[in-house]
Design a protein around this motif. Structure first.
Motif: not given
Length: 136
Positions: A28-50
């Motif tokens: 995750k650190i060396t990959g696309d953290v921004a993509g992980f943030a938008q897809g998983a954290v914001a998109g699926k979990l709906g958390l603020p400050m993804p």
């Protein structure tokens, strides 16, 4: 003999689980953290400050895994891993079939066990903090 085998068992568990979960965090650190943030954290979990939560998850997996593997702050590292794995198991993969969320369950279960037991005799925790341990 039993105590020695238990200590070796904890060492093996720490190394396998610690380096295993650290590899996931490193990806995750060396990959696309921004993509992980938008897809998983914001998109699926709906958390603020993804982005913040994505970095927290990645660093908890990587840093917590390294701490577990080397046995330094084992309980703290295992707690960080448990928090991420509980989120993955109950929230992110909550509606998924067992085979999808099984890995989060296994990492979380072993992290809970390490929180309860500590790193064992062959850990840096024992070498640094355990004054009364025989050979520990």
């Amino acid at each position: 003999m039993r105590e020695k085998l238990e200590s070796i068992g904890l060492l093996v568990l720490r190394l396998l689980i610690g380096f295993g979960i650290a590899k996931h965090g490193w990806g995750k650190i060396t990959g696309d953290v921004a993509g992980f943030a938008q897809g998983a954290v914001a998109g699926k979990l709906g958390l603020p400050m993804p982005l913040l939560f994505a970095w927290a998850a990645a660093l908890s997996e990587f840093g917590g895994g390294i701490l577990v593997a080397i046995g330094l702050g084992t309980r703290i590292g295992a707690f960080l891993v448990l928090c991420v794995m509980a989120t993955a198991f109950f929230l992110f993969h909550g509606a998924d079939p067992w085979d999808v969320k099984e890995l989060a369950f296994l990492y979380g279960s072993t992290s809970l066990a390490l929180i309860l037991t500590g790193g064992g005799k062959y850990s840096l925790d024992a070498k640094i903090f355990c004054r009364k341990c025989v050979g520990g």
